[in-house]
Scaffold this active site. Structure first.
Site, PDB file in Angstrom:
ATOM      1  N   ASP A 308      46.251  19.386  40.054  1.00  0.00           N
ATOM      2  CA  ASP A 308      45.089  18.745  39.463  1.00  0.00           C
ATOM      3  C   ASP A 308      45.579  17.910  38.266  1.00  0.00           C
ATOM      4  OD1 ASP A 308      42.476  17.993  38.942  1.00  0.00           O
ATOM      5  OD2 ASP A 308      41.681  20.018  39.105  1.00  0.00           O
ATOM      6  N   GLU A 507      33.066  19.976  34.562  1.00  0.00           N
ATOM      7  CA  GLU A 507      34.146  20.841  34.103  1.00  0.00           C
ATOM      8  C   GLU A 507      33.784  21.589  32.821  1.00  0.00           C
ATOM      9  OE1 GLU A 507      38.057  19.127  34.513  1.00  0.00           O
ATOM     10  OE2 GLU A 507      37.446  17.966  36.263  1.00  0.00           O
TER      11      GLU A 507
END
Length: 709
Positions: A308, A507
């Site tokens: 990521d 997030e």
């Protein structure tokens, strides 16, 4: 003319190479083409295939500039560093942000890479297209996964995957960082809405369907590579805090968190993205146990494992398990990461890998292995033969799917509570007042990952039907519909529709440790319920929200709309006015209080009774079950519509080992549409290995204790 000439020259060069180089011969197996190409590459060219750079590093004058492509950076990154893949992180779009501009930008990048590659190796281009081609202004935005989970209908993720793949490929994008295969076990977590809910069977079916939609029967020029993410355990961070450590037993890891990934890989997912956090104290990006032993060994995965955003460097800066960046790179590659989403410092990453190989600290064979996986994907996608997009087709592909988005949103909406009189709005509500800024602002219904990473920027606009727009479209003749940002002192209305929710987020910024509404939204609801008028609350949120009892119990109806996308306003309006009978069922447990989470329905010893159970959802009609039968392969039940209006209904079958007191777990589900008085026999398949024990009790609704021998 200049571009046409360049294309002709590239074609001629490719034809010449094909006469001597087997890797350009489409008649050969992919494995043979990969090996031939790999044998011709330098170490530097191989390392470039392991490197992924954000496109903004190639734009303008600095690393966050969205200006035109910069020749200096094109040379440094694509020509000199041989970078094999690019991505557009949230908001990294061309200017103007149109479908045609996307196609032109990716074509320009692909053309530059091919022109400056000694062996004419094309690039992969990736985006997070998590609810449609959500990076492009004007694109059709589908409901986020948590709402699709409420449909309990696998046709939606499959069809949405197909539409999304066509939109991406039409703009030159070949790699989609979706679907999310994380389990939504803690609603405080900021990425909860990206999951399909808390149940592994539901998530597994939806993930597999989405992968098949994105990739088609086989990868090729008309599909994109799917990515199941984030391997593994990301959805259970301690305290619901994004990227926190996950404390997970081996049984939980394999029984709860692994099934959706396994289902996605069985469906053919070409790539896997790694968990940004840690599991039992070990960062996932440095865990050979997870990325090699479990993923490669136990699951047999042969595709690409990608990090990521900047997570290899974070082994040094955040997790602090690597003393230097060089050590972080070594640890990640040794653990099983193939491609690093760097995302800006190409030279820092490539030089670290080269130094590791030349010093003997990283086997050259590991670089060959990872580069081979990247090259294989490029061959499978047909990029060596068809590297460019047709810009003239981009707009039609990106804006397609509005009817699909509307149907998915309608089927997701969940009626949590109702007084049985106020909804659907009709004869008793000739004067309706819509209250709240979120009713006319699309940002809350679109959620995060919409044009920008944190949602639609305030200075940008995109095509969307708001709830107020939708209600105006379907309001019956003779009904007065008005709007107010706040609650008037004496509302001149028969009913108030109050739209509340969370702002768009993504997030860690989306973590909500108290599961509370924003203060202004709660105040709006409190004022509305104090007015003495019937209040219908419509919630736009990607998780359960705890509303104080003194407000919630005074609502005439409570509607969960999730994050329903660009057609969501019309879908909500259709449910409110009775054009659609609500049929969504909760894909998660709705707690009484934040202190009760995490408490998924299948967790033994969970604290506190839920406010609304997993699978809860009301309708404008009623359904009844009879004649429940079960075998090792299927559950069969007759479903009848015993009400007065047509309706769609999800049937959920649960099982527990015979004689056990453990929670019954979902084992299969299906959907049926029935007219009033109609009944139908529904057969629900039970895949091999789905049942928890040789002898189990199955129950559907109030029917239970049917034993499979």
């Amino acid at each position: 003319m200049r571009k046409t000439l360049l294309m002709a020259l590239l074609l001629a060069a490719s034809t010449a190479l094909a006469q001597t180089h087997p890797y350009l011969d489409t008649r050969l197996p992919v494995e043979q083409r990969v090996q031939d190409l790999l044998n011709r590459m330098t170490l530097e060219e191989k390392v470039g295939q392991l490197t992924q750079i954000n496109v903004q590093r190639l734009m303008g004058r600095d690393e966050w500039d969205r200006g035109p492509l910069n020749p200096e950076w094109l040379d440094r990154i694509l020509a000199k560093q041989h970078v094999g893949s690019l991505l557009s992180g949230g908001g990294a779009a061309p200017q103007p942000n149109t479908p045609e501009a996307w196609a032109r930008m990716t074509n320009d990048l692909q053309r530059y890479a091919l022109t400056h590659s000694r062996l004419k190796i094309p690039i992969l281009y990736g985006v997070d297209a998590v609810h449609g081609h959500n990076n492009v202004i004007g694109a059709t935005m589908f409901p986020h996964n948590i709402g699709l989970g409420a449909t309990f209908d696998t046709k939606f993720p499959h069809q949405i995957g197909e539409v999304t793949a066509r939109a991406l490929r039409a703009t030159g994008i070949t790699w989609n960082f979706a679907p999310d295969a994380d389990m939504g076990r803690d609603p405080r977590w900021g990425r909860f809405y990206e999951t399909w809910g808390e149940d592994p069977v539901l998530a597994s079916e939806m993930v597999a369907a989405n992968v098949r939609g994105l990739q088609g029967p086989a990868l090729g020029p008309d599909s994109v590579a799917a990515t199941v993410k984030h391997f593994i355990g990301y959805g259970s961070p301690v305290g619901g805090k994004d990227r926190a450590d996950a404390r997970i037993t081996s049984a939980q890891l394999r029984g709860v968190h692994l099934p959706p990934f396994q289902a996605g890989l069985t469906a053919g997912a070409a790539t896997v993205m790694v968990n940004s956090g840690s599991v039992n104290g070990v960062p996932a990006h440095a865990s050979g146990e997870l990325l090699t032993n479990l993923l490669r060994g136990d699951l047999g995965f042969r595709g690409i494992t990608v990090s990521d955003w900047e997570d290899v460097r974070k082994l040094q800066t955040v997790h602090k398990v690597a003393p230097t960046y060089r050590d972080a790179v070594r640890m990640a590659l040794a653990a099983g990461v193939d491609v690093s989403m760097v995302p800006h410092d190409a030279e820092g990453f490539t030089s670290a890998v080269l130094d590791l190989v030349k010093s003997g600290d990283l086997p050259a064979g590991r670089v060959d292995e990872a580069a081979a996986r990247v090259l294989a994907l490029k061959f499978r996608l047909g990029l060596f033969e068809q590297p460019f997009a047709d810009a003239q087709k981009a707009s039609a592909a990106v804006t397609a799917g509005t009817d699909l988005a509307l149907r998915a949103a309608r089927q997701s909406i969940t009626l949590l509570a109702s007084d049985g009189r106020t909804l659907p709005l009709g004869e008793r509500a000739r004067r309706v007042l819509v209250v709240g800024e979120r009713a006319r602002d699309p940002r809350s219904q679109l959620g995060g990952w919409t044009i920008g990473w944190q949602g639609l920027p305030k200075n940008e606009d995109t095509r969307a039907i708001t709830i107020l727009d939708g209600m105006k479209q379907v309001v019956p003749k003779g009904t007065q519909l008005r709007y107010s940002a706040g609650v008037p002192g004496q509302p001149d209305a028969d009913a108030l529709v109050v739209v509340v929710g969370e702002p768009p987020h993504a997030e860690g910024e989306a973590d909500n440790p108290t599961l509370a509404l924003p203060a202004a939204d709660l105040a709006l609801l409190r004022e509305a319920t104090a007015s003495g008028k019937p209040v219908v609350a419509v919630l736009l949120a990607g998780r359960p929200i705890v509303i104080p009892d003194d407000v919630r119990t005074r609502l005439a109806a409570f509607v969960m709309a999730y994050l329903p996308g660009s057609e969501g306003g019309r879908a909500v309006a259709d449910v409110l006015y009775g054009n659609t009978s609500p049929s969504g069922r909760l894909p998660f447990t709705w707690p009484m209080a934040a202190a009760h989470v995490p408490a998924p329905y299948d967790e033994p010893g969970r604290s506190g009774a839920p406010l609304y159970a997993f699978g809860h959802g009301l309708s404008y009609t009623t359904f009844a079950y009879r004649d429940l039968r079960a075998t090792r392969d299927a559950v069969t039940v007759t479903v009848a519509n015993t009400g007065r209006v047509a309706g769609s209904h999800s049937v959920l079958a649960f099982a527990r080992p015979q004689g056990s007191t453990s929670p019954a777990r979902l084992v299969t589900f299906g959907r049926v549409v029935l007219q009033p008085g109609e009944s139908r026999v529904l057969t629900l398949a039970l895949p091999l290995g789905r049942l928890p024990a040789p002898n189990v009790s199955i129950h559907v609704g109030d029917l239970h204790a049917t034993t499979i021998d």
